[in-house]
Design an enzyme around this catalytic site. Structure first.
Site, short mmCIF file in Angstrom:
data_model
loop_
_atom_site.label_atom_id
_atom_site.label_comp_id
_atom_site.label_asym_id
_atom_site.label_seq_id
_atom_site.Cartn_x
_atom_site.Cartn_y
_atom_site.Cartn_z
N ASP A 85 -33.29 33.07 24.18
CA ASP A 85 -32.68 33.63 25.38
C ASP A 85 -33.78 33.66 26.43
O ASP A 85 -34.75 34.42 26.29
CB ASP A 85 -32.14 35.04 25.10
CG ASP A 85 -31.42 35.65 26.30
OD1 ASP A 85 -31.61 35.16 27.43
OD2 ASP A 85 -30.68 36.63 26.11
N SER A 166 -29.22 22.02 41.24
CA SER A 166 -27.84 21.80 41.65
C SER A 166 -27.84 21.43 43.13
O SER A 166 -28.79 21.74 43.85
CB SER A 166 -27.03 23.09 41.44
OG SER A 166 -25.80 23.04 42.11
N TYR A 178 -25.60 32.70 41.89
CA TYR A 178 -25.90 31.33 41.48
C TYR A 178 -26.69 30.58 42.55
O TYR A 178 -27.73 29.97 42.26
CB TYR A 178 -24.60 30.59 41.17
CG TYR A 178 -24.80 29.15 40.75
CD1 TYR A 178 -25.18 28.84 39.45
CD2 TYR A 178 -24.62 28.10 41.66
CE1 TYR A 178 -25.38 27.51 39.07
CE2 TYR A 178 -24.80 26.78 41.27
CZ TYR A 178 -25.18 26.49 39.98
OH TYR A 178 -25.38 25.18 39.60
N LYS A 182 -30.59 29.01 42.57
CA LYS A 182 -30.88 27.58 42.68
C LYS A 182 -31.76 27.27 43.90
O LYS A 182 -32.60 26.36 43.84
CB LYS A 182 -29.58 26.77 42.73
CG LYS A 182 -28.77 26.82 41.43
CD LYS A 182 -29.57 26.25 40.25
CE LYS A 182 -28.74 26.21 38.97
NZ LYS A 182 -29.49 25.65 37.82
#
Length: 322
Positions: A85, A166, A178, A182
């Site tokens: 993890d 991304s 998110y 990124k």
């Protein structure tokens, strides 16, 4: 006339030279060690299988025991799985120590930082800090932590670091953690690439568009969004309108059908090029949606970006109250 002929021949020569460079590979890579995060499903899972078949000695980290067992069942005895993890610093250090003992003086040729999560995707005023925290912890802090701990082994081998980012690291088109994660990854990647240049370590960044993976599952994304919607205060729901959620879901489904890349292998092909080419790219933009829309749009003025992206937004009830 002669000038234009010479110009044309010069362009052809440069193109031919570039194509020749693209095909030049590093020799004697069989048996080299690579470490891949996020191998339970998706890009990481496919990469582990393909690189194992190509003769690399793969360390595939998985989040779950199920993912590790399923991967191990379909790969060679040479591939080794490990539970990791990336949010757990102690676990990251232990895994790095284990890898060091395995590779010994040879070092680690490749590190593919692929592990990532989407997290809730919703308007910012729907969210609290915890909604932002998990994607940033996994996609950015976890990635940095793995890289720092593996870096001495990469430097020893003068190897490669491949960070899976991304197009969302260049253009943010919805709220949530998110996109900040990124954007942060892109900044870390660029500074790392320059820092490692003197050591002969190549650092590459892959920028996929929307691909069909567990991370981009539209049903899961909308389910998470619906849970948040149902918990919103009445005043915020009133601002957005009671029909907002259904209309937004329909727009997102339509956009997903247009943009979705079903074949994930081009992303793994970019990983392979980054690991094996004598001249790997600093950035790999992957997916038709990324190449034709998201990446070009990210380079346009903000007024154009806003105009196009806001056309895909549902009009709010509050807009009618003005």
């Amino acid at each position: 006339m002669l000038f234009y002929i010479l110009l044309f021949l010069g362009i052809i020569s440069l193109w031919w030279h570039w194509r020749a460079r693209e095909r030049m590979k590093v020799t004697d890579l069989t048996g080299k060690y690579i470490f891949i995060t996020g191998c339970d499903t998706g890009f990481g899972n496919m990469a582990a299988k393909i690189f194992d078949k190509k003769g690399f000695r793969v360390f595939a980290s998985c989040l779950t025991e199920t993912g590790a067992k399923e991967l191990k069942a379909v790969t060679s005895k040479q591939l080794q799985t490990v539970l990791l993890d990336v949010r757990d610093s102690d676990s990251v250090k232990k895994v790095a120590a284990w890898v060091k003992a395995e590779v010994q003086s040879e070092g680690l040729w490749g590190l593919i930082n692929n592990a990532g999560i989407m997290g809730p995707s919703a308007p910012t005023d729907w969210l609290d800090i915890e909604h932002f925290r998990e994607p940033i912890e996994v996609n950015l802090i976890g990635l940095i932590n793995v890289t720092i701990n593996m870096l001495p082994l990469i430097k020893k081998a003068k190897g490669r670091i491949v960070n899976v980012s991304s197009v969302g690291g260049r253009l943010a088109f919805s709220g949530g953690g998110y996109f900040p994660s990124k954007f942060g990854l892109e900044g870390f990647n660029d500074s790392l690439r320059r820092d490692m240049n003197a050591f002969g370590v190549k650092v590459c960044c892959i920028q996929p568009g929307l691909f069909k993976t567990a991370l981009s599952n539209p049903v899961k994304i909308m389910k998470e969004k619906e849970i948040i919607w149902n918990k919103l205060p009445l005043d915020i729901k009133k601002q957005y309108g009671e029909e907002y959620f259904q209309k937004d879901a329909a727009k997102k489904e339509k956009l997903s059908k247009i943009c979705l890349n079903k074949d994930i292998s081009p992303v793994v092909q970019c990983m392979e090029h980054a690991l094996t080419s004598l001249y790997p790219h600093a950035h790999y933009v992957v997916g038709q949606d990324a190449k034709l829309f998201w990446s070009p749009l990210s380079r346009m003025p903000a007024v154009i970006q806003d105009f196009l992206l806001l056309r895909n937004r549902v009009e709010l009830a509050a807009s009618h109250a003005k």
